[in-house]
Scaffold this active site. Structure first.
Site, PDB file in Angstrom:
ATOM      1  CB  ALA A 228      33.255  34.829  53.050  1.00 36.31           C
TER       2      ALA A 228
ATOM      3  CB  SER B 289      40.323  51.180  43.708  1.00 37.07           C
ATOM      4  OG  SER B 289      40.411  49.885  44.285  1.00 37.07           O
ATOM      5  NE  ARG B 290      42.488  46.616  42.100  1.00 33.36           N
ATOM      6  CZ  ARG B 290      42.463  45.324  42.398  1.00 33.36           C
ATOM      7  NH1 ARG B 290      42.276  44.433  41.455  1.00 33.36           N
ATOM      8  NH2 ARG B 290      42.634  44.920  43.642  1.00 33.36           N
TER       9      ARG B 290
ATOM     10  CG  ASN C 254      32.457  45.943  45.332  1.00 34.09           C
ATOM     11  OD1 ASN C 254      31.976  45.093  44.576  1.00 34.09           O
ATOM     12  ND2 ASN C 254      33.687  46.433  45.165  1.00 34.09           N
TER      13      ASN C 254
ATOM     14  CB  SER D 240      29.594  35.279  45.110  1.00 28.12           C
ATOM     15  OG  SER D 240      29.906  34.277  44.176  1.00 28.12           O
TER      16      SER D 240
ATOM     17  CG  ASP E 174      42.595  45.949  55.513  1.00 33.38           C
ATOM     18  OD1 ASP E 174      41.509  45.371  55.312  1.00 33.38           O
ATOM     19  OD2 ASP E 174      43.667  45.336  55.681  1.00 33.38           O
ATOM     20  CB  VAL E 175      36.759  46.420  54.723  1.00 35.79           C
ATOM     21  CG1 VAL E 175      36.408  47.535  53.751  1.00 35.79           C
ATOM     22  CG2 VAL E 175      37.137  45.136  53.991  1.00 35.79           C
TER      23      VAL E 175
ATOM     24  CE1 TYR F  73      34.559  35.668  46.770  1.00 34.76           C
ATOM     25  CE2 TYR F  73      33.079  34.148  45.649  1.00 34.76           C
ATOM     26  CZ  TYR F  73      33.598  35.417  45.801  1.00 34.76           C
ATOM     27  OH  TYR F  73      33.154  36.438  44.991  1.00 34.76           O
TER      28      TYR F  73
ATOM     29  N   GLY G  39      36.026  48.890  48.246  1.00 27.87           N
ATOM     30  CA  GLY G  39      36.653  48.284  47.064  1.00 27.87           C
ATOM     31  C   GLY G  39      36.172  48.974  45.805  1.00 27.87           C
TER      32      GLY G  39
HETATM   33  N1  LIG Z   1      34.276  39.209  39.401  1.00 34.09           N
HETATM   34  C1  LIG Z   1      33.363  38.263  39.599  1.00 34.09           C
HETATM   35  O1  LIG Z   1      33.134  37.383  38.762  1.00 34.09           O
HETATM   36  C2  LIG Z   1      32.566  38.248  40.873  1.00 34.09           C
HETATM   37  C3  LIG Z   1      31.529  37.320  40.989  1.00 34.09           C
HETATM   38  C4  LIG Z   1      30.766  37.276  42.136  1.00 34.09           C
HETATM   39  C5  LIG Z   1      31.033  38.173  43.159  1.00 34.09           C
HETATM   40  N2  LIG Z   1      32.049  39.060  43.056  1.00 34.09           N
HETATM   41  C6  LIG Z   1      32.275  39.953  44.194  1.00 34.09           C
HETATM   42  O2  LIG Z   1      32.241  41.287  43.725  1.00 34.09           O
HETATM   43  C7  LIG Z   1      33.076  42.095  44.546  1.00 34.09           C
HETATM   44  C8  LIG Z   1      34.040  42.864  43.659  1.00 34.09           C
HETATM   45  O3  LIG Z   1      34.793  41.919  42.915  1.00 34.09           O
HETATM   46  P1  LIG Z   1      35.740  42.336  41.691  1.00 34.09           P
HETATM   47  O4  LIG Z   1      35.751  41.192  40.762  1.00 34.09           O
HETATM   48  O5  LIG Z   1      35.387  43.700  41.210  1.00 34.09           O
HETATM   49  O6  LIG Z   1      37.158  42.373  42.455  1.00 34.09           O
HETATM   50  P2  LIG Z   1      38.545  43.028  42.049  1.00 34.09           P
HETATM   51  O7  LIG Z   1      38.545  43.504  40.624  1.00 34.09           O
HETATM   52  O8  LIG Z   1      39.574  42.033  42.492  1.00 34.09           O
HETATM   53  O9  LIG Z   1      38.602  44.314  43.007  1.00 34.09           O
HETATM   54  C9  LIG Z   1      38.597  44.143  44.378  1.00 34.09           C
HETATM   55  C10 LIG Z   1      38.375  45.474  45.053  1.00 34.09           C
HETATM   56  O10 LIG Z   1      38.291  45.240  46.466  1.00 34.09           O
HETATM   57  C11 LIG Z   1      39.249  46.043  47.132  1.00 34.09           C
HETATM   58  N3  LIG Z   1      39.679  45.366  48.350  1.00 34.09           N
HETATM   59  C12 LIG Z   1      40.187  44.114  48.477  1.00 34.09           C
HETATM   60  N4  LIG Z   1      40.482  43.865  49.762  1.00 34.09           N
HETATM   61  C13 LIG Z   1      40.133  44.982  50.461  1.00 34.09           C
HETATM   62  C14 LIG Z   1      40.193  45.348  51.830  1.00 34.09           C
HETATM   63  N5  LIG Z   1      40.670  44.518  52.752  1.00 34.09           N
HETATM   64  N6  LIG Z   1      39.765  46.586  52.199  1.00 34.09           N
HETATM   65  C15 LIG Z   1      39.287  47.440  51.269  1.00 34.09           C
HETATM   66  N7  LIG Z   1      39.192  47.157  49.953  1.00 34.09           N
HETATM   67  C16 LIG Z   1      39.630  45.936  49.571  1.00 34.09           C
HETATM   68  C17 LIG Z   1      40.343  46.284  46.124  1.00 34.09           C
HETATM   69  O11 LIG Z   1      41.088  47.443  46.472  1.00 34.09           O
HETATM   70  P3  LIG Z   1      42.585  47.721  45.883  1.00 34.09           P
HETATM   71  O12 LIG Z   1      42.387  48.198  44.460  1.00 34.09           O
HETATM   72  O13 LIG Z   1      43.159  48.768  46.768  1.00 34.09           O
HETATM   73  O14 LIG Z   1      43.324  46.418  45.943  1.00 34.09           O
HETATM   74  C18 LIG Z   1      39.518  46.434  44.836  1.00 34.09           C
HETATM   75  O15 LIG Z   1      38.967  47.730  44.754  1.00 34.09           O
HETATM   76  C19 LIG Z   1      33.751  41.148  45.535  1.00 34.09           C
HETATM   77  O16 LIG Z   1      33.052  41.146  46.747  1.00 34.09           O
HETATM   78  C20 LIG Z   1      33.624  39.802  44.852  1.00 34.09           C
HETATM   79  O17 LIG Z   1      33.644  38.747  45.779  1.00 34.09           O
HETATM   80  C21 LIG Z   1      32.825  39.111  41.928  1.00 34.09           C
END
Ligand SMILES: NC(=O)c1ccc[n+]([C@@H]2O[C@H](COP(=O)([O-])OP(=O)(O)OC[C@H]3O[C@@H](n4cnc5c(N)ncnc54)[C@H](OP(=O)(O)O)[C@@H]3O)[C@@H](O)[C@H]2O)c1
Length: 243
Positions: free
Chosen positions: A157, A10-11, A89, A141, A60-61, A154, A8
């Site tokens: 997980a 990419s973003r 991630n 998280s 896809d993971v 969530y 993940g």
């Molecule tokens: N944002 C928060 O507040 C927060 C807080 C606590 C924990 N987290 C954790 O931090 C991590 C990143 O979160 P984020 O906020 O950066 O998320 P995000 O902006 O929604 O980005 C999600 C990333 O995961 C990739 N992804 C999703 N499903 C996938 C799959 N099946 N196989 C491979 N890649 C996959 C997406 O790829 P594509 O671009 O191709 O869709 C994208 O790169 C996650 O584990 C999330 O649970 C986030």
């Protein structure tokens, strides 16, 4: 060639991790993504703009065969590459009250975080043990630490990954492979874009959402040689929301 894989990448948080690992630690970063190729290429462009190097890698993971095929093909084409760092991630949320939760929303969330951890880490673990060095970092998280209402799937997980982090750390510590997790609170990304930030900051002692760079800096430290004696830890990064 020393490499770091970020699932993940990419973003959001993953993209910032790719940038830090490439620039701060000099790793060739493998930027994994699932579907958003434009975002993955933009992540690579940013890495290269800052003088780093890397490549995008689509899989896809949740799909064990896809993970093994993509990674085996890449390893075959790059026999000199050593993947020293794996950052699990990739993660998704499908929020809703448990009493109305559909099985697929339970399953999909567990599949990405927990099964994704298994598929990717399992591919690399023997290689890291043979190499007698490795850094595995799991992005969990605050929900996995304390449990969050409306996020039973969530929370389960991420709590599963926390257990796996602690257990695997004990299995591999002798070979200089460390396994840690980082537990962010609210971080500004696509995942939190729809949330009512004005309301939610009232719950956060630091009075703001975190930035992706702040999480990436912590992960960069855990991925470095400086963190050698830290393993099996879950490090909160949440502006004081919970500890
Ligand atoms: N944002 C928060 O507040 C927060 C807080 C606590 C924990 N987290 C954790 O931090 C991590 C990143 O979160 P984020 O906020 O950066 O998320 P995000 O902006 O929604 O980005 C999600 C990333 O995961 C990739 N992804 C999703 N499903 C996938 C799959 N099946 N196989 C491979 N890649 C996959 C997406 O790829 P594509 O671009 O191709 O869709 C994208 O790169 C996650 O584990 C999330 O649970 C986030």
């Amino acid at each position: 060639m020393k490499c770091a894989l970020v699932t993940g990448g990419s973003r959001g948080i993953g993209r910032a991790i790719c940038q830090k690992l490439a620039v701060d630690l000099g790793y060739f970063v493998l930027i994994n993504y699932q579907g958003n190729e434009a975002a993955a290429l933009e992540a690579l462009r940013l890495v290269e703009e800052e003088g780093g190097s890397g490549a995008v890698l689509k899989f896809d993971v949740t799909d064990e065969e896809a993970v093994n095929t993509a990674l085996s093909n890449w390893v075959e084409k790059h026999p000199d590459a050593i993947v020293e760092v794996v950052v699990n991630n990739a993660g998704i949320a499908k929020d809703g009250l448990f009493m109305w939760m559909k099985k697929e929303d339970w399953q999909n969330v567990l599949d990405v975080s927990l099964n994704g951890f298994f598929h990717v880490t399992n591919f690399f673990i023997q290689k890291m043990l043979r190499n007698r060095y490795g850094r595995i970092i799991n992005v969990v998280s605050v929900s996995g630490v304390k449990g969050t209402a409306g996020q039973v799937n969530y929370s389960a997980a991420k709590a599963g990954v926390i257990g796996a982090t602690k257990a695997l750390a004990q299995e591999v510590a002798k070979r200089n492979v460390t396994v840690n997790a980082v537990a962010p609170g609210f971080i500004q990304t696509d995942m939190t874009a729809e949330m009512d930030e004005q309301e939610l900051v009232k719950l956060i002692p630091a009075n703001r959402f975190g930035k992706v760079e702040e999480v990436a800096d912590l992960i960069s430290f855990l991925a470095s040689k400086k963190s050698s004696y830290i393993t099996g830890e879950i490090i909160n990064i949440n502006g004081g929301i919970y500890s």
